[in-house]
Design an enzyme around this catalytic site. Structure first.
Site, short mmCIF file in Angstrom:
data_model
loop_
_atom_site.label_atom_id
_atom_site.label_comp_id
_atom_site.label_asym_id
_atom_site.label_seq_id
_atom_site.Cartn_x
_atom_site.Cartn_y
_atom_site.Cartn_z
N PHE A 172 0.83 -1.20 0.00
CA PHE A 172 0.00 0.00 0.00
C PHE A 172 0.87 1.26 0.00
O PHE A 172 1.77 1.40 0.83
CB PHE A 172 -0.89 -0.03 1.24
CG PHE A 172 -1.90 1.08 1.34
CD1 PHE A 172 -3.05 1.06 0.57
CD2 PHE A 172 -1.72 2.12 2.23
CE1 PHE A 172 -4.00 2.06 0.67
CE2 PHE A 172 -2.66 3.12 2.36
CZ PHE A 172 -3.80 3.10 1.57
N SER B 93 3.26 -6.89 2.45
CA SER B 93 2.19 -6.12 3.07
C SER B 93 0.86 -6.31 2.32
O SER B 93 0.37 -7.43 2.21
CB SER B 93 2.60 -4.65 3.15
OG SER B 93 1.71 -3.92 3.96
N MET B 94 0.26 -5.23 1.78
CA MET B 94 -0.96 -5.40 1.00
C MET B 94 -0.72 -6.30 -0.20
O MET B 94 -1.63 -6.98 -0.68
CB MET B 94 -1.51 -4.04 0.55
CG MET B 94 -2.83 -4.15 -0.24
SD MET B 94 -3.49 -2.57 -0.81
CE MET B 94 -2.46 -2.28 -2.27
N ASP C 26 6.93 -4.93 14.15
CA ASP C 26 6.32 -4.30 12.98
C ASP C 26 5.39 -3.21 13.48
O ASP C 26 4.44 -3.49 14.21
CB ASP C 26 5.56 -5.37 12.18
CG ASP C 26 5.03 -4.86 10.84
OD1 ASP C 26 4.61 -3.69 10.77
OD2 ASP C 26 4.98 -5.65 9.89
N HIS D 152 8.52 -3.26 9.20
CA HIS D 152 7.46 -3.66 8.29
C HIS D 152 7.93 -3.88 6.84
O HIS D 152 7.62 -4.90 6.23
CB HIS D 152 6.32 -2.64 8.30
CG HIS D 152 5.20 -3.00 7.40
ND1 HIS D 152 4.44 -4.14 7.57
CD2 HIS D 152 4.72 -2.40 6.27
CE1 HIS D 152 3.54 -4.23 6.61
NE2 HIS D 152 3.69 -3.18 5.81
#
Length: 257
Positions: free
Chosen positions: A29, A97-98, A195, A225
């Site tokens: 993202f 992530s996303m 994270d 992250h």
């Protein structure tokens, strides 16, 4: 949806042509392919064909992102999958992530995918975003510095995130949770123990609900992250290569296509 702004220098998708084994990589993202380029270059150096997709509305301007919905992001990764199918016989997907959320969506739809690798995938909760779930304003919020432990690392990302896009990400997570039982391919999941964006419990939930016979969580102790750009990026890349070699069909066949 046509983007109004040009792609930022360095944020372009990348493609490295190699053998019949294809690796599709997705950034997260507000990120760009630049955040996963090290993984792509490292994996391609082992002979594999690699494509780093740019998700719609990313790598240009946050106003472009605001005009997208999560289906645009799902379609962006699926377009990358179909592109690799033109070059490769076996395909693996890596998502940060996303990008991990989108990877799970794709794996639930295409059971012929050989395996997936998740890097701090978002699935159950992103605390900093939850407060905006029912808000309509402000239109944009400040993003802050990327969550990377290593010093002197520059990630190409947006300075602001649209509230509408945050809502789309949370909706994407909601619909994807219902698809977890449809994921049956081998799955490795990297989980940063510290994270500040996506809590490690997201990874635990994913791995508890997918139906893969082969699944493994690999903890990261020196990365935040955006682990694909952090201290353990080479360790992640090495593990990805071992994973691909183990679960691809005839991985030793290294002919250039």
């Amino acid at each position: 949806m046509l983007e109004k702004y040009p792609v930022l220098p360095g944020a372009e998708p990348f493609f490295f042509n190699g053998n019949h084994i294809g690796i599709l990589i997705s950034h997260g993202f507000v990120g760009t392919p630049q955040s996963v380029r090290f993984l792509g270059e490292y994996i391609s150096s082992h002979g594999y064909t690699v494509y780093g997709a740019r998700l719609k509305g990313h790598g240009t301007h946050y106003e472009d992102m605001e005009r997208c919905n999560y289906w645009d992001w799902i379609q962006s990764l699926e377009d990358g999958y179909r592109f690799l199918q033109q070059h490769c016989r076996d395909i693996f997907i890596i998502g940060q992530s996303m990008g991990g959320t989108l990877t799970i969506n794709l794996a639930s739809k295409y059971p012929d995918i050989k395996g997936i690798v998740l890097v701090n995938a978002a699935m159950t909760a992103i605390p900093e975003m939850e407060e905006f779930k029912d808000k309509m304003e402000p239109r944009f919020i400040d993003e802050g510095a990327p969550d990377i432990k290593a010093n002197d690392v520059h990630e190409i990302t947006y300075a602001k995130a649209p509230i509408r896009s945050i809502k789309q990400l949370l909706s994407l997570m909601d619909i994807t949770r219902g698809k977890l039982p449809s994921v049956t391919c081998p799955t490795f999941a990297f989980r940063s123990e510290e994270d500040h964006v996506v809590p490690p419990e997201n990874t635990d939930y994913i791995m508890a609900h997918i139906q893969s016979d082969i699944k493994k969580i690999i903890p990261l102790y020196n990365s935040y992250h955006v682990a694909s750009m952090d201290y353990e990026k080479k360790f992640i890349a090495d593990q990805c290569c071992l994973f691909i070699e183990k679960y691809a069909s005839n991985p030793r066949e290294m002919e250039i296509s």
